[in-house]
Scaffold this active site. Structure first.
Site, PDB file in Angstrom:
ATOM      1  N   LYS A   1       0.838  -1.211   0.000  1.00 64.01           N
ATOM      2  CA  LYS A   1       0.000   0.000   0.000  1.00 64.01           C
ATOM      3  C   LYS A   1       0.873   1.262   0.000  1.00 64.01           C
ATOM      4  O   LYS A   1       0.664   2.169  -0.794  1.00 64.01           O
ATOM      5  CB  LYS A   1      -0.932   0.011   1.234  1.00 64.01           C
ATOM      6  CG  LYS A   1      -1.805  -1.221   1.378  1.00 64.01           C
ATOM      7  CD  LYS A   1      -2.689  -1.173   2.613  1.00 64.01           C
ATOM      8  CE  LYS A   1      -1.962  -1.182   3.930  1.00 64.01           C
ATOM      9  NZ  LYS A   1      -1.261  -2.449   4.246  1.00 64.01           N
TER      10      LYS A   1
ATOM     11  N   ARG B   1      -9.661   0.674   8.853  1.00 67.97           N
ATOM     12  CA  ARG B   1      -9.218  -0.674   9.194  1.00 67.97           C
ATOM     13  C   ARG B   1     -10.264  -1.436   9.993  1.00 67.97           C
ATOM     14  O   ARG B   1     -10.045  -2.595  10.348  1.00 67.97           O
ATOM     15  CB  ARG B   1      -7.971  -0.565  10.057  1.00 67.97           C
ATOM     16  CG  ARG B   1      -6.697  -0.970   9.369  1.00 67.97           C
ATOM     17  CD  ARG B   1      -5.578  -0.617  10.321  1.00 67.97           C
ATOM     18  NE  ARG B   1      -4.406  -1.388  10.097  1.00 67.97           N
ATOM     19  CZ  ARG B   1      -3.321  -0.908   9.483  1.00 67.97           C
ATOM     20  NH1 ARG B   1      -3.327   0.298   8.983  1.00 67.97           N
ATOM     21  NH2 ARG B   1      -2.267  -1.660   9.384  1.00 67.97           N
TER      22      ARG B   1
ATOM     23  N   ARG C   1      -0.472  -8.739  13.653  1.00 63.49           N
ATOM     24  CA  ARG C   1      -0.979  -7.789  12.636  1.00 63.49           C
ATOM     25  C   ARG C   1      -1.854  -8.517  11.612  1.00 63.49           C
ATOM     26  O   ARG C   1      -2.900  -8.009  11.198  1.00 63.49           O
ATOM     27  CB  ARG C   1       0.187  -7.085  11.938  1.00 63.49           C
ATOM     28  CG  ARG C   1       0.833  -6.028  12.813  1.00 63.49           C
ATOM     29  CD  ARG C   1       2.228  -5.660  12.351  1.00 63.49           C
ATOM     30  NE  ARG C   1       2.275  -4.995  11.074  1.00 63.49           N
ATOM     31  CZ  ARG C   1       3.402  -4.787  10.387  1.00 63.49           C
ATOM     32  NH1 ARG C   1       4.554  -5.202  10.874  1.00 63.49           N
ATOM     33  NH2 ARG C   1       3.367  -4.171   9.229  1.00 63.49           N
TER      34      ARG C   1
HETATM   35  P1  AP5 Z   1       4.890  -1.620   1.790  1.00 62.10           P
HETATM   36  O1  AP5 Z   1       4.541  -0.780   0.609  1.00 62.10           O
HETATM   37  O2  AP5 Z   1       5.656  -0.993   2.896  1.00 62.10           O
HETATM   38  O3  AP5 Z   1       3.584  -2.376   2.331  1.00 62.10           O
HETATM   39  P2  AP5 Z   1       2.341  -1.820   3.141  1.00 62.10           P
HETATM   40  O4  AP5 Z   1       1.122  -2.475   2.611  1.00 62.10           O
HETATM   41  O5  AP5 Z   1       2.360  -0.317   3.164  1.00 62.10           O
HETATM   42  O6  AP5 Z   1       2.699  -2.448   4.543  1.00 62.10           O
HETATM   43  P3  AP5 Z   1       2.648  -1.879   6.015  1.00 62.10           P
HETATM   44  O7  AP5 Z   1       3.374  -2.846   6.884  1.00 62.10           O
HETATM   45  O8  AP5 Z   1       3.110  -0.443   6.077  1.00 62.10           O
HETATM   46  O9  AP5 Z   1       1.154  -1.952   6.289  1.00 62.10           O
HETATM   47  P4  AP5 Z   1       0.514  -2.010   7.630  1.00 62.10           P
HETATM   48  O10 AP5 Z   1      -0.889  -1.820   7.198  1.00 62.10           O
HETATM   49  O11 AP5 Z   1       0.775  -3.178   8.482  1.00 62.10           O
HETATM   50  O12 AP5 Z   1       1.248  -0.828   8.443  1.00 62.10           O
HETATM   51  P5  AP5 Z   1       0.796   0.612   8.890  1.00 62.10           P
HETATM   52  O13 AP5 Z   1       1.981   1.466   8.913  1.00 62.10           O
HETATM   53  O14 AP5 Z   1      -0.422   1.055   8.155  1.00 62.10           O
HETATM   54  O15 AP5 Z   1       5.698  -2.897   1.229  1.00 62.10           O
HETATM   55  C1  AP5 Z   1       6.245  -3.847   2.143  1.00 62.10           C
HETATM   56  C2  AP5 Z   1       7.607  -4.331   1.582  1.00 62.10           C
HETATM   57  O16 AP5 Z   1       7.372  -5.063   0.368  1.00 62.10           O
HETATM   58  C3  AP5 Z   1       8.595  -3.217   1.227  1.00 62.10           C
HETATM   59  O17 AP5 Z   1       9.893  -3.636   1.556  1.00 62.10           O
HETATM   60  C4  AP5 Z   1       8.444  -3.047  -0.293  1.00 62.10           C
HETATM   61  O18 AP5 Z   1       9.638  -2.619  -0.906  1.00 62.10           O
HETATM   62  C5  AP5 Z   1       8.083  -4.486  -0.735  1.00 62.10           C
HETATM   63  N1  AP5 Z   1       7.166  -4.515  -1.868  1.00 62.10           N
HETATM   64  C6  AP5 Z   1       6.099  -3.699  -2.083  1.00 62.10           C
HETATM   65  N2  AP5 Z   1       5.457  -4.057  -3.221  1.00 62.10           N
HETATM   66  C7  AP5 Z   1       6.144  -5.124  -3.709  1.00 62.10           C
HETATM   67  C8  AP5 Z   1       5.970  -5.952  -4.868  1.00 62.10           C
HETATM   68  N3  AP5 Z   1       4.965  -5.733  -5.725  1.00 62.10           N
HETATM   69  N4  AP5 Z   1       6.854  -6.965  -5.057  1.00 62.10           N
HETATM   70  C9  AP5 Z   1       7.856  -7.193  -4.179  1.00 62.10           C
HETATM   71  N5  AP5 Z   1       8.086  -6.433  -3.084  1.00 62.10           N
HETATM   72  C10 AP5 Z   1       7.232  -5.415  -2.849  1.00 62.10           C
HETATM   73  O19 AP5 Z   1       0.294   0.304  10.374  1.00 62.10           O
HETATM   74  C11 AP5 Z   1       1.201  -0.002  11.417  1.00 62.10           C
HETATM   75  C12 AP5 Z   1       0.455  -0.072  12.745  1.00 62.10           C
HETATM   76  O20 AP5 Z   1      -0.148   1.210  13.022  1.00 62.10           O
HETATM   77  C13 AP5 Z   1      -0.711  -1.067  12.825  1.00 62.10           C
HETATM   78  O21 AP5 Z   1      -0.280  -2.368  13.130  1.00 62.10           O
HETATM   79  C14 AP5 Z   1      -1.549  -0.439  13.934  1.00 62.10           C
HETATM   80  O22 AP5 Z   1      -0.985  -0.673  15.201  1.00 62.10           O
HETATM   81  C15 AP5 Z   1      -1.414   1.045  13.652  1.00 62.10           C
HETATM   82  N6  AP5 Z   1      -2.454   1.559  12.735  1.00 62.10           N
HETATM   83  C16 AP5 Z   1      -2.243   2.098  11.491  1.00 62.10           C
HETATM   84  N7  AP5 Z   1      -3.387   2.476  10.943  1.00 62.10           N
HETATM   85  C17 AP5 Z   1      -4.373   2.164  11.827  1.00 62.10           C
HETATM   86  C18 AP5 Z   1      -5.779   2.295  11.803  1.00 62.10           C
HETATM   87  N8  AP5 Z   1      -6.446   2.817  10.737  1.00 62.10           N
HETATM   88  N9  AP5 Z   1      -6.480   1.843  12.888  1.00 62.10           N
HETATM   89  C19 AP5 Z   1      -5.845   1.326  13.961  1.00 62.10           C
HETATM   90  N10 AP5 Z   1      -4.506   1.170  14.034  1.00 62.10           N
HETATM   91  C20 AP5 Z   1      -3.774   1.587  12.976  1.00 62.10           C
END
Ligand code: AP5
Length: 213
Positions: A13, A87, A171
């Site tokens: 994402k 979420r 997660r």
């Molecule tokens: P990346 O693009 O970083 O993936 P992502 O989907 O953004 O993953 P996140 O881990 O950031 O998502 P998340 O939803 O768990 O975390 P968030 O920060 O929102 O890609 C991942 C890796 O893969 C990278 O190394 C990239 O280079 C590689 N990659 C990407 N595309 C690829 C492809 N096509 N092929 C190969 N490799 C690829 O949330 C973190 C925490 O915050 C949550 O656990 C929670 O505690 C809190 N939080 C956040 N939002 C909320 C909410 N709305 N409500 C409650 N708690 C929340």
């Protein structure tokens, strides 16, 4: 155009949102990034948030909805990309109400489908530029020069505290229990476009482009 990128942790994402910002002048609203900023702020709320995030659990709806409402009041000429929000079903309802309140609407929800094994590989290999936020991977997206960001030229690579096997299990569980019901919710509203998120970054970008057109 206002869109949601919906998908499990590591689906890509953030990677795709950054491309859309570049290509379409959209504004990325990542609640994960906002919460990491709050975590580093040293406030009491930041300390509470830090513990919840490190364990891989979801932060309360009230906190994240408040963060999003602040941003929605700002300028959005190119539209918003909601990354990691909503979420939960209450967050989805709140987003709908906020968009109406600020005279905006939701255009498309892009569901990025990636299997669990690939998610684990993506998360455990991820690192990010601490200066500009560019996202890298040990195998699939290395910077041209080791430890130097291709985008801003700084040497400040970081790994996230919640990118470990234990937190990732939680997660994923949180995603399947609380977030995946949003797929049906947006399907029923007619807003959902599901894409294969397993391909190369370029290919996934092409799928998203098609979903948005
Ligand atoms: P990346 O693009 O970083 O993936 P992502 O989907 O953004 O993953 P996140 O881990 O950031 O998502 P998340 O939803 O768990 O975390 P968030 O920060 O929102 O890609 C991942 C890796 O893969 C990278 O190394 C990239 O280079 C590689 N990659 C990407 N595309 C690829 C492809 N096509 N092929 C190969 N490799 C690829 O949330 C973190 C925490 O915050 C949550 O656990 C929670 O505690 C809190 N939080 C956040 N939002 C909320 C909410 N709305 N409500 C409650 N708690 C929340």
């Amino acid at each position: 155009m206002n869109i949601i990128l919906l998908g499990p942790p590591g689906a890509g994402k953030g990677t795709q949102a950054r491309r859309l910002v570049e290509e379409r002048n959209m504004i990325q609203l990542s609640t994960g990034d906002m919460l990491r900023e709050a975590k580093d702020s040293g406030t009491e709320m930041g300390e509470r948030v830090a513990k919840v995030m490190a364990a891989g659990q979801l932060v309360t709806d009230e906190i994240v909805i408040g963060l999003i409402e602040e941003k929605l009041q700002g300028d959005n000429a190119g539209g918003f990309i909601f990354d990691g929000f909503p979420r939960t079903l209450p967050q989805a309802d709140a987003l709908g109400a906020l968009l109406t309140k600020y005279g905006k609407s939701l255009d498309v929800v892009v569901e990025m489908q990636v299997d669990d094994e690939a998610l684990v590989n993506r998360i455990t290999g991820r690192f990010t530029c601490g200066n500009c936020g560019e996202v890298y991977h040990d195998d699939t997206k290395r910077p041209a020069k080791d430890d130097v960001c291709d985008v801003c030229g700084e040497s400040d690579m970081k790994r996230r505290a919640d990118d470990n096997a234990d937190a990732l299990r939680t997660r994923l569980m949180e995603y399947y229990k609380k977030t995946s019901p949003l797929i049906g919710y947006y399907y029923a509203k007619g807003d959902l476009r599901s894409i294969n998120g397993l391909g190369e970054i370029e290919d996934v970008a092409g799928e998203i482009k098609a979903a948005l057109s």
